[in-house]
Design a protein around this motif. Structure first.
Motif, PDB file in Angstrom:
ATOM      1  N   SER A  77     -34.644 -45.119   8.333  1.00  0.00           N
ATOM      2  CA  SER A  77     -34.073 -43.872   7.814  1.00  0.00           C
ATOM      3  C   SER A  77     -32.554 -43.952   7.860  1.00  0.00           C
ATOM      4  O   SER A  77     -31.974 -44.431   8.843  1.00  0.00           O
ATOM      5  N   VAL A  78     -31.900 -43.484   6.799  1.00  0.00           N
ATOM      6  CA  VAL A  78     -30.441 -43.461   6.744  1.00  0.00           C
ATOM      7  C   VAL A  78     -29.951 -42.111   7.240  1.00  0.00           C
ATOM      8  O   VAL A  78     -30.304 -41.058   6.683  1.00  0.00           O
ATOM      9  N   VAL A  79     -29.145 -42.129   8.286  1.00  0.00           N
ATOM     10  CA  VAL A  79     -28.554 -40.917   8.852  1.00  0.00           C
ATOM     11  C   VAL A  79     -27.045 -41.156   8.956  1.00  0.00           C
ATOM     12  O   VAL A  79     -26.592 -41.842   9.874  1.00  0.00           O
ATOM     13  N   PRO A  80     -26.247 -40.633   8.021  1.00  0.00           N
ATOM     14  CA  PRO A  80     -24.798 -40.878   8.062  1.00  0.00           C
ATOM     15  C   PRO A  80     -24.140 -40.313   9.312  1.00  0.00           C
ATOM     16  O   PRO A  80     -24.649 -39.386   9.953  1.00  0.00           O
ATOM     17  N   LEU A  81     -23.006 -40.883   9.651  1.00  0.00           N
ATOM     18  CA  LEU A  81     -22.220 -40.420  10.792  1.00  0.00           C
ATOM     19  C   LEU A  81     -21.509 -39.109  10.459  1.00  0.00           C
ATOM     20  O   LEU A  81     -21.538 -38.651   9.317  1.00  0.00           O
ATOM     21  N   GLY A  82     -20.865 -38.541  11.470  1.00  0.00           N
ATOM     22  CA  GLY A  82     -20.139 -37.294  11.279  1.00  0.00           C
ATOM     23  C   GLY A  82     -18.660 -37.455  11.587  1.00  0.00           C
ATOM     24  O   GLY A  82     -18.231 -38.443  12.182  1.00  0.00           O
ATOM     25  N   VAL A  83     -17.894 -36.454  11.193  1.00  0.00           N
ATOM     26  CA  VAL A  83     -16.462 -36.403  11.482  1.00  0.00           C
ATOM     27  C   VAL A  83     -16.228 -35.284  12.489  1.00  0.00           C
ATOM     28  O   VAL A  83     -16.668 -34.146  12.273  1.00  0.00           O
ATOM     29  N   HIS A  84     -15.558 -35.582  13.578  1.00  0.00           N
ATOM     30  CA  HIS A  84     -15.294 -34.561  14.582  1.00  0.00           C
ATOM     31  C   HIS A  84     -14.318 -33.515  14.016  1.00  0.00           C
ATOM     32  O   HIS A  84     -13.364 -33.861  13.304  1.00  0.00           O
ATOM     33  N   PRO A  85     -14.546 -32.229  14.317  1.00  0.00           N
ATOM     34  CA  PRO A  85     -13.674 -31.171  13.780  1.00  0.00           C
ATOM     35  C   PRO A  85     -12.196 -31.347  14.105  1.00  0.00           C
ATOM     36  O   PRO A  85     -11.327 -30.831  13.384  1.00  0.00           O
ATOM     37  N   ARG A  86     -11.859 -32.078  15.185  1.00  0.00           N
ATOM     38  CA  ARG A  86     -10.451 -32.213  15.549  1.00  0.00           C
ATOM     39  C   ARG A  86      -9.634 -32.900  14.458  1.00  0.00           C
ATOM     40  O   ARG A  86      -8.421 -32.686  14.358  1.00  0.00           O
ATOM     41  N   PHE A  87     -10.281 -33.715  13.633  1.00  0.00           N
ATOM     42  CA  PHE A  87      -9.536 -34.418  12.590  1.00  0.00           C
ATOM     43  C   PHE A  87      -9.101 -33.474  11.463  1.00  0.00           C
ATOM     44  O   PHE A  87      -8.163 -33.781  10.727  1.00  0.00           O
ATOM     45  N   PHE A  88      -9.778 -32.351  11.325  1.00  0.00           N
ATOM     46  CA  PHE A  88      -9.411 -31.391  10.277  1.00  0.00           C
ATOM     47  C   PHE A  88      -8.235 -30.513  10.697  1.00  0.00           C
ATOM     48  O   PHE A  88      -7.540 -29.957   9.844  1.00  0.00           O
TER      49      PHE A  88
END
Length: 384
Positions: free
Chosen positions: A171-182
């Motif tokens: 199964s493909v489960v993409p990574l996430g971006v931590h809110p601190r980068f926004f």
């Protein structure tokens, strides 16, 4: 649902003072799973002392034996992991090997995250420590998983080819971006960091450990082809510790530093890195091979223009939000650098597309999809 959660890489990276790579994935996914509710995590370590603080909010940890010994015995015999008794005692429903340390269990289903198949597809990009025996052991242990999670369609195809695992078990489960980068950092604070580091207002940024796969020699070739004035006005800033096979690259960086064309900053704390990502003219991420390329979407969230490879997983992740180039062509990399310098209108359009793209990748979504895999395995619909 109670999940045995592999935390060996995370515990080791915490002990060494910096969490990145697989350790970061384990921590962010674990936090998101705990925040979402409906799952209890039991941190598990192989020959690594996993303390109660490795994942705040999780159950007390379980520390097992040396994975290499267990895996070798499992690979050459019908032997099963005797440490499984400890997990059964803890009433663990499923085991998730987040960090390539996959046990051979019988009573508990196993899910393994394999980020990519680079150590098998391109052994020349890995250290000599990853000898043929270790690659063989990784391939064998990968087949013990009832189901595999990976992070891109590219990695899925590569795992099917090099591990021999059927696509139905992945199964493909993409990574996430931590809110601190926004979050935008105040300009005054950014200026203070740039002054402390001795950096100009404009520069090209490279992030990552110095190793052959990251392709920094060609980036330096491309930068060296710019006119002398532009090289000094837009120096190359490299943030990353020395890895393996980088002796000549380090010497080259040092020489470029004395000429004012580059800076090698090695390790920087997270805040300083985010300042650089919000201050640079572009991130140059022309890696030869990536399973995902998380720095690309972290740069998107930081509103940083990205020059990235048009190969492996990167186009899938970046879509139309980056300037994609052939990583084997220093000429194309140089042309992209000139576009950044000379084409501000085009850069603004791409930058806005990047910000929108970054919002599609969250750790909450990663956790929800991972939890769905757990449930499917327990239901029997995902097991081999």
């Amino acid at each position: 649902m109670k999940v045995g959660f592999g935390t060996t890489a995370l515990a080791r990276s915490i002990a060494h003072g910096g969490v990145d790579g697989i350790g970061s994935y384990t921590r962010e996914l674990g936090r998101a799973l705990l925040a979402g509710g409906g799952v209890d995590l039991v941190p598990v370590g192989f020959r690594a002392f996993v303390g109660n603080d490795v994942l705040p909010g999780a159950r007390p940890p379980v520390n097992l034996g040396r994975h290499a010994v267990m895996a070798t015995l499992g690979a050459v015999s019908p032997w099963k992991c005797v440490a499984e008794e400890e997990l059964v005692t803890q009433h663990v429903d499923v085991f998730h090997a987040t960090d390539h340390l996959i046990p051979k269990l019988s009573a508990i289903p196993v899910i393994a995250t394999l980020m990519d198949a680079i150590v098998l597809s391109n052994p020349e990009w890995t250290t000599v420590k990853l000898a043929a025996l270790r690659r063989w052991l990784l391939r064998r242990s990968g087949t013990w998983a009832d189901h595999v999670i990976t992070i891109s369609e590219y990695s899925k195809r590569s795992i099917v080819e090099h591990f021999g695992i059927s696509a139905e078990r992945i199964s493909v489960v993409p990574l996430g971006v931590h809110p601190r980068f926004f979050g935008q950092i105040d300009q005054t604070a950014r200026d203070e960091v740039l002054k402390r580091l001795g950096l100009p207002e404009r520069f090209f940024l490279c992030l990552g450990t110095l190793q052959p796969r990251k392709n920094l020699d060609r980036v330096m070739d491309a930068h060296s082809s710019l006119p002398p004035g532009l090289r000094r006005e837009f120096p190359l800033v490299v943030v990353g510790m020395a890895g393996w096979g980088c002796e000549s690259l380090v010497a080259r960086l040092r020489a470029s530093e004395t000429e004012g064309r580059a800076r090698w900053l090695q390790y920087l704390p997270d805040f300083d890195v985010r300042v650089l990502m919000q201050s640079a003219s572009a991130l140059v991420f022309t890696s030869l091979g990536e399973g995902f390329g998380l720095p690309v979407v972290e740069a998107f969230a930081s509103r940083l223009l990205v020059i990235a490879s048009n190969t492996t997983s990167v186009p899938e992740v970046a879509a139309d939000a980056a300037i994609l180039v052939d990583p084997c062509s220093s000429g194309e990399i140089a042309d992209a650098m000139r576009l950044v310098i000379e084409g501000p209108r085009e850069a603004d359009v791409i930058r806005e597309a990047g910000l929108a793209r970054a919002r599609a990748f969250t750790w909450q979504a990663c956790a929800e999809k991972t939890l769905a895999v757990y449930q499917s395995v327990l239901d029997g619909s995902c097991r081999s």
